[in-house]
Design a protein around this motif. Structure first.
Motif, short mmCIF file in Angstrom:
data_model
loop_
_atom_site.label_atom_id
_atom_site.label_comp_id
_atom_site.label_asym_id
_atom_site.label_seq_id
_atom_site.Cartn_x
_atom_site.Cartn_y
_atom_site.Cartn_z
N SER A 4 0.85 -1.19 0.00
CA SER A 4 0.00 0.00 0.00
C SER A 4 0.88 1.25 0.00
CB SER A 4 -0.92 0.00 1.22
OG SER A 4 -0.16 0.21 2.40
N SER A 5 0.31 2.34 -0.42
CA SER A 5 1.08 3.59 -0.46
C SER A 5 1.51 4.00 0.94
CB SER A 5 0.28 4.69 -1.14
OG SER A 5 -0.90 4.96 -0.41
N HIS A 6 0.69 3.71 1.94
CA HIS A 6 1.03 4.03 3.33
C HIS A 6 2.27 3.24 3.78
CE1 HIS A 6 0.72 3.61 7.75
NE2 HIS A 6 0.37 4.88 7.68
N ARG A 7 2.31 1.96 3.45
CA ARG A 7 3.45 1.12 3.84
C ARG A 7 4.70 1.54 3.07
NH1 ARG A 7 5.67 -0.53 7.92
NH2 ARG A 7 7.08 -2.25 7.58
N GLN A 8 4.56 1.89 1.79
CA GLN A 8 5.70 2.35 1.01
C GLN A 8 6.29 3.62 1.62
OE1 GLN A 8 4.38 2.90 -2.99
NE2 GLN A 8 4.21 0.71 -3.40
N HIS A 9 5.42 4.52 2.06
CA HIS A 9 5.89 5.75 2.67
C HIS A 9 6.62 5.48 3.99
CE1 HIS A 9 6.06 10.01 3.46
NE2 HIS A 9 5.48 9.83 4.63
N LYS A 10 6.11 4.56 4.79
CA LYS A 10 6.77 4.22 6.05
C LYS A 10 8.15 3.61 5.80
CE LYS A 10 4.51 3.05 9.65
NZ LYS A 10 3.68 2.60 10.72
N ILE A 11 8.28 2.80 4.76
CA ILE A 11 9.57 2.21 4.40
C ILE A 11 10.51 3.30 3.91
CG2 ILE A 11 10.71 0.65 2.79
CD1 ILE A 11 8.14 -1.09 2.98
N TYR A 12 10.01 4.24 3.11
CA TYR A 12 10.82 5.35 2.63
C TYR A 12 11.35 6.19 3.79
CZ TYR A 12 12.14 9.66 0.31
OH TYR A 12 12.84 10.76 -0.12
N ILE A 13 10.49 6.50 4.74
CA ILE A 13 10.90 7.27 5.92
C ILE A 13 11.99 6.52 6.69
CG2 ILE A 13 10.13 8.18 8.15
CD1 ILE A 13 9.00 9.87 6.02
N ALA A 14 11.79 5.23 6.91
CA ALA A 14 12.78 4.43 7.64
C ALA A 14 14.12 4.43 6.92
CB ALA A 14 12.28 3.00 7.82
N ALA A 15 14.11 4.31 5.60
CA ALA A 15 15.35 4.27 4.83
C ALA A 15 16.06 5.61 4.86
CB ALA A 15 15.06 3.85 3.39
N GLU A 28 8.93 -5.74 0.96
CA GLU A 28 9.34 -4.59 1.77
C GLU A 28 10.86 -4.47 1.80
OE1 GLU A 28 7.51 -4.83 5.59
OE2 GLU A 28 5.49 -4.66 4.77
N LEU A 29 11.54 -5.59 1.93
CA LEU A 29 13.01 -5.57 1.93
C LEU A 29 13.57 -5.08 0.60
CD1 LEU A 29 13.80 -8.87 3.82
CD2 LEU A 29 14.17 -6.55 4.64
N ALA A 30 12.96 -5.49 -0.49
CA ALA A 30 13.42 -5.06 -1.82
C ALA A 30 13.26 -3.56 -1.98
CB ALA A 30 12.65 -5.80 -2.90
N LEU A 31 12.13 -3.01 -1.55
CA LEU A 31 11.91 -1.57 -1.65
C LEU A 31 12.89 -0.82 -0.76
CD1 LEU A 31 10.25 0.82 -2.69
CD2 LEU A 31 8.71 0.48 -0.75
N TYR A 32 13.10 -1.31 0.45
CA TYR A 32 14.03 -0.69 1.40
C TYR A 32 15.44 -0.66 0.83
CZ TYR A 32 16.55 0.07 5.78
OH TYR A 32 17.39 0.56 6.76
N GLU A 33 15.89 -1.78 0.28
CA GLU A 33 17.24 -1.86 -0.28
C GLU A 33 17.38 -0.97 -1.51
OE1 GLU A 33 19.94 -3.23 0.99
OE2 GLU A 33 18.75 -3.84 2.72
N MET A 34 16.33 -0.88 -2.32
CA MET A 34 16.38 -0.02 -3.50
C MET A 34 16.53 1.44 -3.09
SD MET A 34 13.52 0.63 -6.43
CE MET A 34 12.52 1.60 -5.31
N ILE A 35 15.80 1.87 -2.08
CA ILE A 35 15.88 3.24 -1.62
C ILE A 35 17.25 3.52 -1.01
CG2 ILE A 35 14.96 4.90 0.05
CD1 ILE A 35 12.22 3.48 -0.35
N LYS A 36 17.77 2.59 -0.20
CA LYS A 36 19.09 2.77 0.40
C LYS A 36 20.17 2.87 -0.67
CE LYS A 36 20.07 2.53 4.32
NZ LYS A 36 20.32 3.56 5.31
#
Length: 54
Positions: A4-15, A28-36
């Motif tokens: 969800s867009s809410h979860r994506q935003h929370k992962i972006y903030i964490a990264a 979630e891990l893939a999105l987090y690693e991509m942002i990092k």
């Protein structure tokens, strides 16, 4: 199942804040690693913030 867009935003903030991700979900891990990785390459290329004009 896509994130969800809410979860994506929370992962972006964490990264961006440098926090760890408390999840084992592969999506979630893939999105987090991509942002990092994107943050790391931007900092190496000095593409951080607003460009100076002087």
């Amino acid at each position: 199942m896509s994130l969800s867009s809410h979860r994506q935003h929370k992962i972006y903030i964490a990264a961006t804040m440098g926090y760890g991700l408390g999840s084992e979900d592969p999506e979630e891990l893939a999105l987090y690693e991509m942002i990092k990785k994107e943050i790391e390459t931007d900092s190496k290329n000095r593409n951080i913030g607003i460009q100076r004009t002087d």
